[in-house]
Design an enzyme around this catalytic site. Structure first.
Site, PDB file in Angstrom:
ATOM      1  N   TRP A  40       0.925  -1.178  -0.083  1.00 56.52           N
ATOM      2  CA  TRP A  40      -0.075  -0.050  -0.053  1.00 56.52           C
ATOM      3  C   TRP A  40       0.891   1.207  -0.199  1.00 56.52           C
ATOM      4  CZ3 TRP A  40      -4.271   2.438  -0.859  1.00 56.52           C
ATOM      5  CH2 TRP A  40      -4.751   3.587  -0.278  1.00 56.52           C
ATOM      6  N   SER A  42       1.019   4.484   0.609  1.00 57.88           N
ATOM      7  CA  SER A  42       0.182   5.291   1.609  1.00 57.88           C
ATOM      8  C   SER A  42       0.706   6.665   1.328  1.00 57.88           C
ATOM      9  CB  SER A  42       0.261   4.916   2.794  1.00 57.88           C
ATOM     10  OG  SER A  42       0.067   5.848   3.715  1.00 57.88           O
ATOM     11  N   GLY A  43      -0.299   7.544   1.102  1.00 58.67           N
ATOM     12  CA  GLY A  43      -0.266   9.066   1.102  1.00 58.67           C
ATOM     13  C   GLY A  43       0.011   9.475   2.585  1.00 58.67           C
ATOM     14  N   PHE A  44      -0.634   8.919   3.503  1.00 58.66           N
ATOM     15  CA  PHE A  44      -0.468   9.549   4.792  1.00 58.66           C
ATOM     16  C   PHE A  44       1.037   9.243   5.255  1.00 58.66           C
ATOM     17  CE2 PHE A  44      -0.190   8.205   9.050  1.00 58.66           C
ATOM     18  CZ  PHE A  44      -0.760   9.223   9.904  1.00 58.66           C
ATOM     19  N   ASP A  54      -1.502  15.019   6.183  1.00 52.00           N
ATOM     20  CA  ASP A  54      -1.902  14.445   4.836  1.00 52.00           C
ATOM     21  C   ASP A  54      -3.123  15.180   4.419  1.00 52.00           C
ATOM     22  OD1 ASP A  54      -2.446  12.403   2.842  1.00 52.00           O
ATOM     23  OD2 ASP A  54      -3.317  11.032   4.069  1.00 52.00           O
ATOM     24  N   ASP A  81      -2.085   4.699  -3.514  1.00 50.17           N
ATOM     25  CA  ASP A  81      -2.973   5.637  -2.861  1.00 50.17           C
ATOM     26  C   ASP A  81      -2.755   7.064  -3.594  1.00 50.17           C
ATOM     27  OD1 ASP A  81      -4.783   7.252  -1.249  1.00 50.17           O
ATOM     28  OD2 ASP A  81      -3.254   7.039   0.269  1.00 50.17           O
ATOM     29  N   ARG A 155     -12.970   4.709  -3.742  1.00 48.90           N
ATOM     30  CA  ARG A 155     -13.081   4.661  -2.371  1.00 48.90           C
ATOM     31  C   ARG A 155     -14.067   5.685  -1.695  1.00 48.90           C
ATOM     32  NH1 ARG A 155      -7.715   6.218   1.458  1.00 48.90           N
ATOM     33  NH2 ARG A 155      -8.817   7.298   3.300  1.00 48.90           N
ATOM     34  N   HIS A 186     -14.088   3.401   3.915  1.00 44.21           N
ATOM     35  CA  HIS A 186     -13.285   3.489   5.012  1.00 44.21           C
ATOM     36  C   HIS A 186     -14.099   3.905   6.182  1.00 44.21           C
ATOM     37  CE1 HIS A 186      -9.671   4.140   7.057  1.00 44.21           C
ATOM     38  NE2 HIS A 186      -9.113   5.103   6.534  1.00 44.21           N
TER      39      HIS A 186
END
Ligand code: SPV
Ligand code: MG
Length: 290
Positions: A40, A42-44, A54, A81, A155, A186
């Protein structure tokens, strides 16, 4: 190409796939080594790496560079992401082209407005775009991909934005109809009840993707029992592990006034050499340096 095909095949087999977050090629290598099915991107995590929230502050180019570098070092499928797709449907077209070219196997696009606010923060400004606007973005993504195995994952943040299950289900159904291969739903509830209820009510054909960060008590056996989940994403465990480990080691060195006490608890330099592919570099030196 190869990894997109294998990801699509495994999804079709209706196995529960496990994706682990990564924010660098090194963390992606460790995800692969641990035995996960996918990475994954991830952007976070990348935002956290820059010490930034983020909130669409890290650019597409920065994230894309990370994905490209990961793809050069691992063979696991990379699920990128891409937040909101960095703007409207035209931005999505550009992003899908670039991420496919960079070696991702899938992209996840969320139905929040740009610039976005991270999902799990208390009191976050959670604004969604209109369902039809997002349908256009998913259709744009589907029309853009070159490799038919490249997965477009829609999403919905409807539960995060407190819009309720009915709207979340409606949005998810519209995104499936628009051509999404999977739907990520989510939730930031502290228990799995909201996600379990959504999964039980889901009548779509495409599998769901979940990110059980806020409700970690939802084990993989419980997820399997729900029957409709295709991928579980461990969304931020790489960066959280790094923060905890670095804090511990840095604090102990300051306290002890030296590094001896931590030496046995951290990776050896030889281990890091191995992760850097130092052995191969040495062979190249032997073969080609004259
Ligand atoms: C991410 O890891 O960037 C995600 C998951 O999108 S979350 O931060 O929980 O929204
Ligand atoms: Mg994200």
């Amino acid at each position: 190409m190869r990894s997109a095909r294998s990801l699509r095949k495994q999804i079709a087999e209706r196995r529960l796939l496990r994706a682990m977050s990564a924010h660098s090629p090194l963390s992606a290598i460790l995800v692969e080594e641990a035995g996960f099915d996918a990475i994954w991107a991830s952007g976070f995590e990348l935002s956290a790496l820059y010490g930034l929230p983020d909130m669409s502050l890290v650019s597409m180019t920065q994230h894309l560079d990370m994905v490209r570098a990961m793809a050069g070092r691992v063979s696991l499928p990379i699920i990128a992401d891409i937040d909101t797709g960095f703007g409207n449907a035209v931005n999505v077209i550009h992003a899908v082209r670039e991420y496919e070219r960079a070696g991702a196997a899938a992209v996840v696009i969320e139905d929040k407005s740009f610039p976005k606010v991270t999902s799990l923060v208390t009191g976050g400004r959670q604004e969604l775009v209109r369902t039809q606007e997002f349908v256009g973005k998913i259709e744009a993504a589907v029309a853009t991909r070159r490799n038919p195995d490249f997965l477009i994952i829609a999403r919905t943040e409807a539960l995060i934005a407190s819009r309720g299950e009915a709207e979340a289900l409606e949005r998810a159904a519209a995104y499936e109809l628009a051509g999404a291969d999977l739907v990520l739903v989510h939730s930031k509830q502290k228990t799995p009840a909201e996600i379990e209820s959504f999964a039980r009510s889901w009548q779509g054909r495409v599998p769901l993707v979940i990110v059980p960060t806020a409700y970690p008590e939802l084990s993989e056996s419980r997820i399997r029992a729900l029957g409709k989940i295709g991928i579980v994403i461990y969304g931020n465990h790489a960066v959280r592990a790094c923060v905890a480990a670095m804090r511990n080691v840095f604090g102990r060195i300051i306290e002890a006034g030296g590094a001896l006490a931590v030496d046995k608890d951290i990776a050896s330099v030889a281990e890091v050499f191995h992760l850097q592919n130092m052995e191969v570099a040495k062979l190249s030196e032997e073969a080609f340096l004259r």
